[in-house]
Enzyme design. Structure first.
Site, mmCIF file in Angstrom:
data_model
loop_
_atom_site.group_PDB
_atom_site.id
_atom_site.type_symbol
_atom_site.label_atom_id
_atom_site.label_comp_id
_atom_site.label_asym_id
_atom_site.label_seq_id
_atom_site.Cartn_x
_atom_site.Cartn_y
_atom_site.Cartn_z
ATOM 1 N N GLY A 249 -8.564 4.083 -37.311
ATOM 2 C CA GLY A 249 -7.829 4.043 -36.140
ATOM 3 C C GLY A 249 -7.155 2.954 -35.701
ATOM 4 O O GLY A 249 -7.369 1.654 -36.223
ATOM 5 N N GLY B 150 -4.388 1.284 -32.484
ATOM 6 C CA GLY B 150 -3.719 1.408 -31.075
ATOM 7 C C GLY B 150 -2.568 0.286 -30.786
ATOM 8 O O GLY B 150 -2.382 -0.448 -31.936
ATOM 9 N N LYS B 151 -2.037 0.219 -29.910
ATOM 10 C CA LYS B 151 -1.006 -0.551 -29.537
ATOM 11 C C LYS B 151 -1.413 -2.107 -29.901
ATOM 12 O O LYS B 151 -0.892 -2.848 -30.322
ATOM 13 C CB LYS B 151 -0.170 -0.529 -28.350
ATOM 14 C CG LYS B 151 1.132 -1.258 -28.008
ATOM 15 C CD LYS B 151 1.582 -1.017 -26.993
ATOM 16 C CE LYS B 151 2.878 -1.853 -26.600
ATOM 17 N NZ LYS B 151 3.618 -1.558 -25.486
ATOM 18 N N SER C 171 -4.875 -2.884 -30.771
ATOM 19 C CA SER C 171 -6.354 -2.972 -31.408
ATOM 20 C C SER C 171 -6.313 -2.018 -32.862
ATOM 21 O O SER C 171 -5.279 -1.354 -33.089
ATOM 22 C CB SER C 171 -7.228 -2.301 -30.417
ATOM 23 O OG SER C 171 -6.923 -0.978 -30.258
ATOM 24 N N VAL D 65 -9.310 -0.248 -35.201
ATOM 25 C CA VAL D 65 -10.595 0.337 -35.340
ATOM 26 C C VAL D 65 -10.903 0.602 -36.920
ATOM 27 O O VAL D 65 -10.287 1.046 -37.398
ATOM 28 C CB VAL D 65 -11.013 1.576 -34.682
ATOM 29 C CG1 VAL D 65 -12.465 1.841 -34.708
ATOM 30 C CG2 VAL D 65 -10.548 1.413 -33.322
ATOM 31 N N LYS E 178 -14.007 -2.159 -33.276
ATOM 32 C CA LYS E 178 -12.589 -2.284 -32.724
ATOM 33 C C LYS E 178 -12.259 -3.735 -32.473
ATOM 34 O O LYS E 178 -13.112 -4.564 -31.870
ATOM 35 C CB LYS E 178 -12.779 -1.562 -31.299
ATOM 36 C CG LYS E 178 -11.514 -1.275 -30.719
ATOM 37 C CD LYS E 178 -11.821 -0.785 -29.434
ATOM 38 C CE LYS E 178 -10.255 -0.305 -28.690
ATOM 39 N NZ LYS E 178 -10.644 0.341 -27.379
ATOM 40 N N ASP F 49 -7.838 7.690 -17.990
ATOM 41 C CA ASP F 49 -7.175 7.518 -19.260
ATOM 42 C C ASP F 49 -7.307 8.745 -20.230
ATOM 43 O O ASP F 49 -7.594 8.647 -21.354
ATOM 44 C CB ASP F 49 -7.302 6.162 -19.910
ATOM 45 C CG ASP F 49 -6.061 5.693 -20.991
ATOM 46 O OD1 ASP F 49 -5.125 6.222 -20.835
ATOM 47 O OD2 ASP F 49 -6.498 4.914 -21.756
#
Length: 262
Positions: free
Chosen positions: A11, A13-14, A16, A18, A33, A121
């Site tokens: 995975g 994110g902006k 991070s 994973v 993470k 969130d």
């Protein structure tokens, strides 16, 4: 971090990434993470919240580490990925599946609220699924404990640009004095359930200004092919006025659920 083997990316994110990992000399798989160090404040908030949580619908937290260039959080590994990936692949889910998934989401959110935590969130990419199809809430970087909220902090929060994903933010959050609350979590739950049924959020204008106007003014569309009970639940979750929005007293007993939420 020397205690773990790091495998493939699962995975991103902006700020991070994973990875799938394994504790050395064991068969215990974990999610690892890696987060940019400039996100330290958010990470420390997430770790502090996670320490107090224990529920089957909340991702298990194991530990966190700091290295020269990154912060690392060790979680339980969820082989099923997240709801965002599921929606991308399947587009729309049947009502029976949404009832089961919605129950999991509501139970996780109910646990947070009864422990005085505003999630702030809820969105498909923050909901993971394990190998038994159990949904788990993750990413508590924006979450807040009510015990930590003084009036001064609330005023400061209201004056800051709102963090979060606009597609899942309640209309009151776009006001100058808007702050996250249990009621804005309810709105986000309605958005996620709607997206599971249709493949897209209920309000989906491309420009931020147009999106905010839709969220504030546009009537929630009916979901064709779904029961009146499902559409009633969505309508009550996506009530523009937070004071009139459905809350736990009525949500837990809503007839859409096969049995009462607890």
């Amino acid at each position: 971090m020397n205690n773990f083997h790091i495998y493939e990316e699962v995975g991103r994110g902006k700020f991070s990434v994973v990875y799938k990992g394994r504790k050395k000399k064991s068969i215990d798989y974990v999610a690892v993470k890696s987060i940019e160090k400039n996100r330290r404040k958010k990470v420390l908030n997430e770790v502090r919240i996670f320490h107090s949580l224990k529920n089957r619908h909340i991702l298990k937290f194991y530990n966190w580490y700091e290295t020269r260039n990154h912060l690392w959080i060790i979680f339980e590994y969820c082989a099923g990925g997240d709801l965002f990936q599921l929606i991308e692949q399947d587009k729309k889910l049947p009502e029976e599946t949404i009832e089961k998934f919605g129950r999991d989401l509501a139970q996780g959110l109910y646990y947070l609220h009864t422990n005085s935590i505003i999630y702030a969130d809820l969105k498909p990419s923050n909901v993971l699924m394990n190998e038994y199809n159990t949904l788990k809430l993750c990413d508590f970087g924006l979450s807040k404990k009510l015990t930590d909220l003084t009036q001064k902090q609330t005023d400061e929060d209201a004056s800051k640009p709102k963090s979060g994903t606009p597609y899942y933010m309640a209309p009151e959050l776009f006001a100058d004095d808007g702050v996250y609350s249990f009621y804005s979590d309810m709105w986000a739950l309605g958005c996620v359930l709607y997206e599971l049924a249709t493949g897209k959020p209920p309000f989906a204008a491309t420009g931020l200004k147009d999106l905010i106007q839709e969220i504030a003014e546009k009537e929630t569309p009916q979901v064709e092919g779904f029961s009146p009970l499902f559409n009633d639940l969505i309508k009550r979750l996506l009530e523009k006025d937070p004071v009139k929005r459905i809350y736990w007293e009525h949500l837990r007993k809503h007839p859409f659920w096969a049995k009462e939420i607890n």
